[in-house]
Scaffold this motif. Structure first.
Motif, PDB file in Angstrom:
ATOM      1  N   PHE A  58       0.825  -1.210   0.000  1.00  0.00           N
ATOM      2  CA  PHE A  58       0.000   0.000   0.000  1.00  0.00           C
ATOM      3  C   PHE A  58       0.859   1.260   0.000  1.00  0.00           C
ATOM      4  CE2 PHE A  58      -2.430   3.322   2.247  1.00  0.00           C
ATOM      5  CZ  PHE A  58      -3.529   3.409   1.401  1.00  0.00           C
ATOM      6  N   ALA A  59       1.953   1.244   0.755  1.00  0.00           N
ATOM      7  CA  ALA A  59       2.872   2.390   0.807  1.00  0.00           C
ATOM      8  C   ALA A  59       4.252   1.877   1.178  1.00  0.00           C
ATOM      9  CB  ALA A  59       2.395   3.421   1.825  1.00  0.00           C
ATOM     10  N   SER A  60       5.306   2.534   0.681  1.00  0.00           N
ATOM     11  CA  SER A  60       6.669   2.093   0.934  1.00  0.00           C
ATOM     12  C   SER A  60       7.580   3.286   1.164  1.00  0.00           C
ATOM     13  CB  SER A  60       7.189   1.246  -0.241  1.00  0.00           C
ATOM     14  OG  SER A  60       7.133   1.986  -1.444  1.00  0.00           O
ATOM     15  N   VAL A  68      -9.239   7.874   5.996  1.00  0.00           N
ATOM     16  CA  VAL A  68      -7.881   7.896   5.446  1.00  0.00           C
ATOM     17  C   VAL A  68      -6.915   7.280   6.452  1.00  0.00           C
ATOM     18  CG1 VAL A  68      -5.989   9.382   4.672  1.00  0.00           C
ATOM     19  CG2 VAL A  68      -8.348   9.910   4.016  1.00  0.00           C
ATOM     20  N   LEU A  69      -6.026   6.425   5.962  1.00  0.00           N
ATOM     21  CA  LEU A  69      -5.040   5.799   6.825  1.00  0.00           C
ATOM     22  C   LEU A  69      -4.000   6.825   7.254  1.00  0.00           C
ATOM     23  CD1 LEU A  69      -4.356   2.924   7.935  1.00  0.00           C
ATOM     24  CD2 LEU A  69      -2.680   2.768   6.084  1.00  0.00           C
ATOM     25  N   VAL A  70      -3.727   6.856   8.568  1.00  0.00           N
ATOM     26  CA  VAL A  70      -2.744   7.761   9.151  1.00  0.00           C
ATOM     27  C   VAL A  70      -1.721   6.917   9.905  1.00  0.00           C
ATOM     28  CG1 VAL A  70      -2.396   9.634  10.809  1.00  0.00           C
ATOM     29  CG2 VAL A  70      -4.396   9.656   9.296  1.00  0.00           C
ATOM     30  N   ALA A  71      -0.449   7.312   9.834  1.00  0.00           N
ATOM     31  CA  ALA A  71       0.620   6.519  10.445  1.00  0.00           C
ATOM     32  C   ALA A  71       1.603   7.413  11.178  1.00  0.00           C
ATOM     33  CB  ALA A  71       1.351   5.710   9.378  1.00  0.00           C
ATOM     34  N   SER A  72       2.214   6.863  12.230  1.00  0.00           N
ATOM     35  CA  SER A  72       3.311   7.552  12.912  1.00  0.00           C
ATOM     36  C   SER A  72       4.639   7.012  12.398  1.00  0.00           C
ATOM     37  CB  SER A  72       3.206   7.375  14.426  1.00  0.00           C
ATOM     38  OG  SER A  72       3.216   6.011  14.805  1.00  0.00           O
ATOM     39  N   LEU A  73       5.567   7.919  12.138  1.00  0.00           N
ATOM     40  CA  LEU A  73       6.911   7.587  11.664  1.00  0.00           C
ATOM     41  C   LEU A  73       7.880   8.031  12.748  1.00  0.00           C
ATOM     42  CD1 LEU A  73       6.651   8.873   7.948  1.00  0.00           C
ATOM     43  CD2 LEU A  73       5.867   6.696   8.913  1.00  0.00           C
ATOM     44  N   LYS A 119      -3.305   1.543  -3.487  1.00  0.00           N
ATOM     45  CA  LYS A 119      -1.996   2.086  -3.153  1.00  0.00           C
ATOM     46  C   LYS A 119      -2.158   3.554  -2.763  1.00  0.00           C
ATOM     47  CE  LYS A 119       0.673  -0.935  -6.216  1.00  0.00           C
ATOM     48  NZ  LYS A 119       1.656  -0.996  -7.335  1.00  0.00           N
ATOM     49  N   ALA A 120      -1.377   3.967  -1.776  1.00  0.00           N
ATOM     50  CA  ALA A 120      -1.436   5.364  -1.358  1.00  0.00           C
ATOM     51  C   ALA A 120      -1.001   6.277  -2.497  1.00  0.00           C
ATOM     52  CB  ALA A 120      -0.555   5.578  -0.142  1.00  0.00           C
ATOM     53  N   ASP A 121      -1.759   7.351  -2.712  1.00  0.00           N
ATOM     54  CA  ASP A 121      -1.420   8.294  -3.776  1.00  0.00           C
ATOM     55  C   ASP A 121      -0.190   9.117  -3.421  1.00  0.00           C
ATOM     56  OD1 ASP A 121      -3.789   7.479  -4.986  1.00  0.00           O
ATOM     57  OD2 ASP A 121      -4.944   9.047  -3.988  1.00  0.00           O
ATOM     58  N   ARG A 122      -0.068   9.436  -2.155  1.00  0.00           N
ATOM     59  CA  ARG A 122       1.023  10.294  -1.699  1.00  0.00           C
ATOM     60  C   ARG A 122       1.167  10.165  -0.188  1.00  0.00           C
ATOM     61  NH1 ARG A 122      -1.243  15.532  -0.024  1.00  0.00           N
ATOM     62  NH2 ARG A 122      -3.518  15.465  -0.278  1.00  0.00           N
ATOM     63  N   VAL A 123       2.231  10.734   0.315  1.00  0.00           N
ATOM     64  CA  VAL A 123       2.452  10.813   1.751  1.00  0.00           C
ATOM     65  C   VAL A 123       2.235  12.272   2.154  1.00  0.00           C
ATOM     66  CG1 VAL A 123       4.088  10.479   3.640  1.00  0.00           C
ATOM     67  CG2 VAL A 123       4.103   8.914   1.676  1.00  0.00           C
ATOM     68  N   VAL A 167       1.816  11.113   9.349  1.00  0.00           N
ATOM     69  CA  VAL A 167       1.462  11.325   7.941  1.00  0.00           C
ATOM     70  C   VAL A 167       0.126  10.674   7.615  1.00  0.00           C
ATOM     71  CG1 VAL A 167       3.876  11.454   7.239  1.00  0.00           C
ATOM     72  CG2 VAL A 167       2.698   9.255   7.161  1.00  0.00           C
ATOM     73  N   ALA A 168      -0.542  11.225   6.605  1.00  0.00           N
ATOM     74  CA  ALA A 168      -1.752  10.633   6.039  1.00  0.00           C
ATOM     75  C   ALA A 168      -1.402   9.991   4.709  1.00  0.00           C
ATOM     76  CB  ALA A 168      -2.828  11.695   5.845  1.00  0.00           C
ATOM     77  N   LEU A 169      -2.112   8.898   4.388  1.00  0.00           N
ATOM     78  CA  LEU A 169      -1.815   8.123   3.181  1.00  0.00           C
ATOM     79  C   LEU A 169      -3.107   7.908   2.392  1.00  0.00           C
ATOM     80  CD1 LEU A 169       0.413   5.687   5.177  1.00  0.00           C
ATOM     81  CD2 LEU A 169       1.285   7.199   3.390  1.00  0.00           C
ATOM     82  N   PRO A 170      -3.582   8.945   1.713  1.00  0.00           N
ATOM     83  CA  PRO A 170      -4.855   8.820   0.985  1.00  0.00           C
ATOM     84  C   PRO A 170      -4.729   7.947  -0.258  1.00  0.00           C
ATOM     85  CG  PRO A 170      -3.822  10.933   0.515  1.00  0.00           C
ATOM     86  CD  PRO A 170      -2.980  10.279   1.582  1.00  0.00           C
ATOM     87  N   ASP A 171      -5.803   7.264  -0.569  1.00  0.00           N
ATOM     88  CA  ASP A 171      -5.907   6.473  -1.806  1.00  0.00           C
ATOM     89  C   ASP A 171      -7.156   6.955  -2.535  1.00  0.00           C
ATOM     90  OD1 ASP A 171      -5.960   4.608  -3.839  1.00  0.00           O
ATOM     91  OD2 ASP A 171      -6.701   2.981  -2.563  1.00  0.00           O
ATOM     92  N   THR A 172      -7.077   8.111  -3.167  1.00  0.00           N
ATOM     93  CA  THR A 172      -8.259   8.731  -3.769  1.00  0.00           C
ATOM     94  C   THR A 172      -8.699   8.059  -5.057  1.00  0.00           C
ATOM     95  OG1 THR A 172      -6.800  10.358  -4.835  1.00  0.00           O
ATOM     96  CG2 THR A 172      -7.788  10.971  -2.727  1.00  0.00           C
TER      97      THR A 172
END
Length: 321
Positions: free
Chosen positions: A1-3, A18-23, A40-44, A30-35
């Motif tokens: 989904f995201a790398s 929207v999926l949100v993650a801690s780095l 796959k996430a469109d962007r970080v 960060v948010a990882l939208p898949d619009t």
């Protein structure tokens, strides 16, 4: 989904799904939208930066809560723009020590905060260590909820309304001791560390003078040094019906074992509301024999499963069992 995310740890869904993650290594949330819906996430999208090892995340009533290693902060959050506004520190936490992560969960109308021990086995000076604390959502009336939990990094509300948490056993007792634990975590209870482990077994090298018979036993144990982290009960329509109510648990893997163990996600089979067995669910998502170090697991509203891996810097998406 995201790398290429670095040490991606906790996963949450914002109010828009929207999926949100801690780095933690880069100090970001960060948010990882898949619009476009291509899985796959469109962007970080950077929500916050410059944080002190951010880990735990929670959303409630227009706020984003973030647990850094030394404090819990609440930010105004705008879902459509995925932007955070001004933040306020709700309370401070003890920093440093053996375990850096601080995890939060809103259960009912209370904020629960987990802090691991500062050591392998010792008597802590700060009662917030090796414990889960509870407070009002504005951070007031903070108190210890449950203690004797060496490192309960993740906990979750179960379908029965009870709080379930994983707990890591201490090191340097050989390859087979102590067992890793899944506990039902209740207000006012003591789960034994640093004096006891497993099913109220006295740790002969452990410190403290607790009466193990008066501590809480785990509801399920697993092999030593697997390092349990994220857990979620299965309620997804994309997974087999007979799995509903079972528990997925992520194991980060060993560092203190002569033979490497863990490094997988398992499914714990529940029957009659009790765990009775377990089996591997996800062991090598790349298929190339690379070391898999899962951290958190979460389902979206469609029932897709997301799994973070802080070794590969990846979030995997699983659309069925």
């Amino acid at each position: 989904f995201a790398s290429d995310l670095g040490k991606v740890r906790v996963l949450e869904l914002d109010p828009e799904g929207v999926l949100v993650a801690s780095l933690t290594d880069s100090g970001k949330v960060v948010a990882l939208p898949d619009t476009d819906g291509d899985s796959k996430a469109d962007r970080v999208a950077e929500i916050l930066s410059g944080l002190n090892q951010p880990h735990g995340l929670a959303f409630d009533a227009g706020y984003l809560y973030v647990a850094e290693t030394d404090k819990v902060v609440r930010y105004l959050y705008d879902s459509p723009s995925m932007r955070a506004g001004p933040g306020e520190v709700l309370f401070s936490l003890p920093e440093g020590g053996r375990h850096f992560s601080r995890t939060i969960r809103i259960i009912g109308d209370k904020l629960h905060t987990a802090v691991g021990s500062s050591c392998d086995t010792c008597v802590e000076d700060d009662p917030k260590r090796a414990a889960i604390s509870v407070s009002d959502l504005d951070g007031k009336n903070l108190r210890v909820f449950a203690k004797g939990l060496r490192n309960t990094v993740f906990f979750v509300k179960g379908p029965d309304g009870k709080i379930y948490g994983t707990d890591m056993g201490r090191d340097f007792l050989g390859d087979n001791l102590p067992p890793e634990e899944i506990n039902i975590i209740e207000d006012g209870k003591d789960y034994g560390w640093p004096s006891c482990y497993g099913d109220r077994v006295r740790d002969r090298e452990g410190e403290g003078d607790k009466d193990c018979a008066q501590t809480e036993a785990p509801i399920y144990t697993l092999p030593a040094h697997w390092a349990p982290l994220g857990l979620r009960f299965i309620d997804s329509v994309l997974f087999p019906k007979e799995w509903r109510g079972d528990l997925l648990v992520a194991f980060h893997g060993s560092w203190n074992s002569s033979v490497p163990v863990g490094y997988k996600v398992i499914r714990v089979n529940f029957e009659g509301g009790k765990p009775v067995s377990h089996e591997d669910f996800m062991t090598d998502p790349t298929g190339r024999g690379e070391k898999f170090r899962p951290v958190d697991v979460i389902f979206d509203k469609e029932g897709n499963l997301y799994v973070s891996d802080d070794n590969a810097g990846v979030i995997y998406r699983v659309s069925g069992g």
